[in-house]
Scaffold this active site. Structure first.
Site, PDB file in Angstrom:
ATOM      1  N   GLU A 139       0.823  -1.205   0.000  1.00  0.00           N
ATOM      2  CA  GLU A 139       0.000   0.000   0.000  1.00  0.00           C
ATOM      3  C   GLU A 139       0.864   1.265   0.000  1.00  0.00           C
ATOM      4  O   GLU A 139       1.767   1.410   0.821  1.00  0.00           O
ATOM      5  CB  GLU A 139      -0.929  -0.032   1.232  1.00  0.00           C
ATOM      6  CG  GLU A 139      -1.801   1.193   1.374  1.00  0.00           C
ATOM      7  CD  GLU A 139      -2.660   1.462   0.150  1.00  0.00           C
ATOM      8  OE1 GLU A 139      -3.272   0.512  -0.364  1.00  0.00           O
ATOM      9  OE2 GLU A 139      -2.722   2.626  -0.295  1.00  0.00           O
TER      10      GLU A 139
ATOM     11  N   THR B 199      -5.667   1.562  -5.670  1.00  0.00           N
ATOM     12  CA  THR B 199      -5.233   0.169  -5.502  1.00  0.00           C
ATOM     13  C   THR B 199      -5.879  -0.730  -6.547  1.00  0.00           C
ATOM     14  O   THR B 199      -5.216  -1.588  -7.139  1.00  0.00           O
ATOM     15  CB  THR B 199      -5.627  -0.383  -4.118  1.00  0.00           C
ATOM     16  OG1 THR B 199      -5.204   0.529  -3.123  1.00  0.00           O
ATOM     17  CG2 THR B 199      -4.981  -1.727  -3.867  1.00  0.00           C
TER      18      THR B 199
ATOM     19  N   HIS C 254      -1.413   3.167   4.762  1.00  0.00           N
ATOM     20  CA  HIS C 254      -2.419   3.934   4.014  1.00  0.00           C
ATOM     21  C   HIS C 254      -2.604   5.295   4.668  1.00  0.00           C
ATOM     22  O   HIS C 254      -2.533   5.410   5.887  1.00  0.00           O
ATOM     23  CB  HIS C 254      -3.750   3.163   4.003  1.00  0.00           C
ATOM     24  CG  HIS C 254      -4.716   3.671   2.980  1.00  0.00           C
ATOM     25  ND1 HIS C 254      -5.333   4.888   3.092  1.00  0.00           N
ATOM     26  CD2 HIS C 254      -5.149   3.129   1.810  1.00  0.00           C
ATOM     27  CE1 HIS C 254      -6.109   5.075   2.041  1.00  0.00           C
ATOM     28  NE2 HIS C 254      -6.012   4.028   1.240  1.00  0.00           N
TER      29      HIS C 254
ATOM     30  N   ASP D  85       1.712  -0.078  -4.852  1.00  0.00           N
ATOM     31  CA  ASP D  85       0.521   0.064  -5.696  1.00  0.00           C
ATOM     32  C   ASP D  85       0.394   1.452  -6.315  1.00  0.00           C
ATOM     33  O   ASP D  85      -0.035   1.595  -7.452  1.00  0.00           O
ATOM     34  CB  ASP D  85      -0.762  -0.341  -4.925  1.00  0.00           C
ATOM     35  CG  ASP D  85      -1.093   0.526  -3.718  1.00  0.00           C
ATOM     36  OD1 ASP D  85      -0.245   1.346  -3.316  1.00  0.00           O
ATOM     37  OD2 ASP D  85      -2.210   0.394  -3.183  1.00  0.00           O
ATOM     38  N   HIS D  86       0.775   2.486  -5.567  1.00  0.00           N
ATOM     39  CA  HIS D  86       0.693   3.859  -6.086  1.00  0.00           C
ATOM     40  C   HIS D  86       1.363   4.777  -5.082  1.00  0.00           C
ATOM     41  O   HIS D  86       1.798   4.320  -4.019  1.00  0.00           O
ATOM     42  CB  HIS D  86      -0.764   4.291  -6.314  1.00  0.00           C
ATOM     43  CG  HIS D  86      -1.652   4.019  -5.132  1.00  0.00           C
ATOM     44  ND1 HIS D  86      -1.620   4.783  -3.992  1.00  0.00           N
ATOM     45  CD2 HIS D  86      -2.548   3.022  -4.886  1.00  0.00           C
ATOM     46  CE1 HIS D  86      -2.471   4.304  -3.115  1.00  0.00           C
ATOM     47  NE2 HIS D  86      -3.043   3.210  -3.618  1.00  0.00           N
TER      48      HIS D  86
HETATM   49  C1  GP9 Z   1      -8.623  -0.923   0.411  1.00  0.00           C
HETATM   50  C2  GP9 Z   1      -7.240  -0.729  -0.048  1.00  0.00           C
HETATM   51  C3  GP9 Z   1      -6.869   0.726  -0.124  1.00  0.00           C
HETATM   52  O1  GP9 Z   1      -9.105  -2.196   0.288  1.00  0.00           O
HETATM   53  O2  GP9 Z   1      -7.019  -1.397  -1.215  1.00  0.00           O
HETATM   54  O3  GP9 Z   1      -7.373   1.320  -1.219  1.00  0.00           O
HETATM   55  P1  GP9 Z   1      -6.808   2.680  -1.842  1.00  0.00           P
HETATM   56  O4  GP9 Z   1      -7.444   3.807  -1.092  1.00  0.00           O
HETATM   57  O5  GP9 Z   1      -5.335   2.704  -1.685  1.00  0.00           O
HETATM   58  O6  GP9 Z   1      -7.203   2.608  -3.251  1.00  0.00           O
HETATM   59 MN    MN Z   2      -3.703   1.650  -2.286  1.00  0.00          MN
END
Ligand code: GP9
Ligand code: MN
Length: 622
Positions: free
Chosen positions: A253, A295, A410, A469-470
């Site tokens: 994340e 994500t 996150h 992921d980003h």
């Molecule tokens: C939630 C997680 C976070 O299930 O994948 O999502 P994001 O806010 O990073 O897209």
């Molecule tokens: Mn994410």
């Protein structure tokens, strides 16, 4: 002056001018819009006006009794639209699009992150609403109702139309393919304004919804030709080196690449990963390519080697499409495929989308034991998530393809005291400081995870693929991050901040650091080739990162791109290494490829074109 203020148009002029100025002010303080010359500045200044003239012009048709109410309601709604964009921009450096309305549940879950980005001084975005109501109430002479003759109304709207033409005309001269590159929302908003953009978005919404109905197999042929033509051969040195192994994909994340090999107060932020990359294939020029789907976009891109959508999240908008995703391919070859993520199954519409992607199993929140002690912020802490995941992995028939999605790192990056492993009070941004600590925690979780894989005998016969992921650091902290990285805060730096780590760890293989420029879109062919599976003839926009002919190109969803030599962002071409501005011609050669590729990928999704795919379509390169 007094006379002018009491003209029959005053009831229109007051709200229009107030909103016009507010919007222009918002451009300057809330949105980071690059202006290259005075003509662009002029368009920026002009563009909110056309929309406002139309909306408040409608008041000319409203009966006396209702007119003021109409004006206030319109004013308030436009103000809410503007403010929503301001808040959205704080998170995503982007503007709201209609497909986002498909995902209300997701926004609810954003609660904690959301409130962190709301400030008391935001009330200023609504002060003018009170002023308007006050003036209407106390200074009635400015809002006296007078009927406007029909001929004057016609002139009013003709002049507004004229203004629209002037606006679009100048925009066209400045940015000729503005509407062909409608994924570049910053350019669009810069040229037509946030309100007209919302209207245009409505048009796109209608258009793309109809696209599936009118699609036919011929639509796929041109795209297929393009993809086949651009296919690159795998590198025989790496092809099949992970054949038969389990694949464990770890989506980290919000993990950006700058944390790798970096220290704060002489302590490593990612001590475990820093060691791991020494015995892995580590890609240090790898970029995330996600858009509004965050994500879920990264999951989509990685599994399909297609781009996410320019508007909204494909997980929400097209979950019923036909795809040829990695899990489905591997499932057909006898692998068990699973996704593990300790969030509700409906988040990002995963439960529905995973069927289409070919996941046999989805271990979501209900499969994890979440208590007050082992959860924080968004849910189960990473250490516990990995620990419980290993137990689930142990039960999977082998070989398996399992994707694990972490959560602790996150936004807004909160940790329990006992999970803080470094003191990172090093930048002016509280968020960035906390981020460094949550990344440090995540690194510890990964260390324990590897240990558990070893303990459970799952390590030796697996290939572990780890990627970010980003980005986690958003617009408002870009400046602080630039300072932390000792870089100037430029569009080039912001692009480089979109680097995420990619680590492919194959126990027994020595590994190396590879500087090929690539992105998440490349992972599907890269992984399949490592597993010894051919991808020629598949509909992949990415390329095997180990291939000697990799194009060294990473295309962002908004049209920015990176090559081994150049970075294109904010309509400017930069030298990749030095960050200095260079001649446009250097980037121009890629410009068409980028536009074509993003539009082709959109066509596939909007038209659900993979349902027409058949093997005979394959056209071998001459
Ligand atoms: C939630 C997680 C976070 O299930 O994948 O999502 P994001 O806010 O990073 O897209
Ligand atoms: Mn994410």
């Amino acid at each position: 002056m007094k006379q002018m203020l009491e003209s029959k148009y005053t009831p229109l002029i007051i709200p229009i001018v107030l909103l016009w100025l507010k919007t222009y002010l918002a451009y300057k303080v809330a949105f980071d819009i690059t202006i290259e010359n005075s003509i662009q500045e002029f368009i920026l200044f002009l563009n909110p006006l056309t929309f406002l003239l139309i909306v408040f012009g409608l008041a000319l048709f409203v009966k006396e009794k209702r007119r003021n109410v109409f004006i206030i309601v319109a004013y308030l709604l436009i103000s809410i639209l503007l403010y929503s964009n301001v808040v959205f921009y704080r998170f995503f450096s982007d503007f709201i699009t209609l497909p986002l309305m498909y995902q209300p549940g997701n926004f609810k879950a954003l609660d904690e992150s959301f409130w962190a980005e709301i400030f008391w001084h935001d009330i200023f975005y609504f002060v003018d609403v009170f002023i308007l109501v006050f003036v209407m109430w106390k200074k009635k002479q400015y809002f006296i109702f007078q009927t406007i003759p029909s001929i004057e109304r016609k002139v009013y709207f003709l002049m507004t139309a004229g203004l629209i033409f002037i606006n679009l005309g100048i925009s066209h001269l400045q940015t000729p393919d503005l509407f062909n590159r409608n994924f570049d929302r910053e350019q669009l908003v810069k040229n037509i304004g946030p309100y007209n953009y919302t209207l245009y978005d409505l048009y796109l919404q209608t258009k793309t919804s109809a696209q599936r109905v009118f699609a036919e197999d011929n639509d796929l042929i041109e795209i297929k030709e393009y993809v086949d033509y651009n296919y690159v051969e795998p590198n025989p040195k790496y092809f099949g080196i992970a054949e038969g192994r389990n694949v464990i994909v770890v989506s980290l994340e919000s993990t950006q690449n700058f944390v790798i090999n970096r220290t704060v107060n002489n302590e490593e932020i990612t001590p475990f990963l820093n060691d791991l990359i020494k015995e892995s294939y580590y890609f240090n020029n790898f970029y995330h390519q996600t858009g509004q789907g965050k994500t879920s976009d990264s999951e989509f891109i990685v599994d399909n080697s297609l781009y996410g959508l320019g508007r909204g999240a494909v997980f929400f908008t097209h979950p019923k499409n036909e795809f040829m995703a990695t899990p489905e391919i591997l499932s057909n070859l006898g692998y068990t495929t699973a996704s593990l993520h300790a969030n509700t199954k409906v988040f990002w519409n995963r439960d529905e989308m995973y069927h289409s992607l070919g996941y046999d199993r989805f271990y979501h929140l209900d499969y994890f034991d979440v208590t007050e002690e082992n959860a924080i912020g968004w849910g189960l802490k990473d250490i516990h998530f990995f620990e419980q995941s290993v137990r689930l992995l142990k039960e999977l028939p082998q070989p398996f393809y399992a994707k694990l999605i972490t959560l602790t790192n996150h936004h807004p990056f909160v940790l329990a005291e006992e999970d803080v492993f470094i003191d990172a009070n090093v930048t002016e941004s509280e968020t960035l400081n906390q981020y460094l600590q949550t990344v440090r925690y995540e690194d510890e979780a990964l260390r324990l995870f590897f240990q558990q894989l070893k303990d459970e005998g799952l390590y030796d016969n697996s290939m572990i693929v780890i990627y970010g992921d980003h980005n986690g650091i958003i617009e408002k902290d870009y400046e602080a991050l630039s300072m932390f990285l000792e870089k100037d805060y430029t569009a080039h730096t912001v692009v480089e901040m979109q680097q995420v780590p990619l680590i492919i760890h194959i126990p027994g293989e020595e590994g190396e650091t590879i500087s090929t420029v690539g992105g998440q879109i490349d992972l599907k062919p890269t992984m399949l080739h490592l597993l010894g599976i051919e991808t020629e003839g598949q509909l992949n926009f990415g390329h095997d990162l180990f291939s000697e002919n990799h194009p060294n190109l990473a295309i962002f969803r908004d049209g920015r791109f990176v090559t081994d030599k150049y970075v294109f962002a904010d309509n400017t071409c930069f030298e990749k290494d030095s960050g200095s501005v260079t001649g446009d011609a250097n980037c121009a050669t890629y410009y068409d490829i980028v536009t074509k590729e993003l539009n082709y990928s959109d066509q596939i999704i909007y038209g659900d074109l993979i349902r027409f795919y058949n093997k005979d379509m394959y056209i071998k390169k001459e």
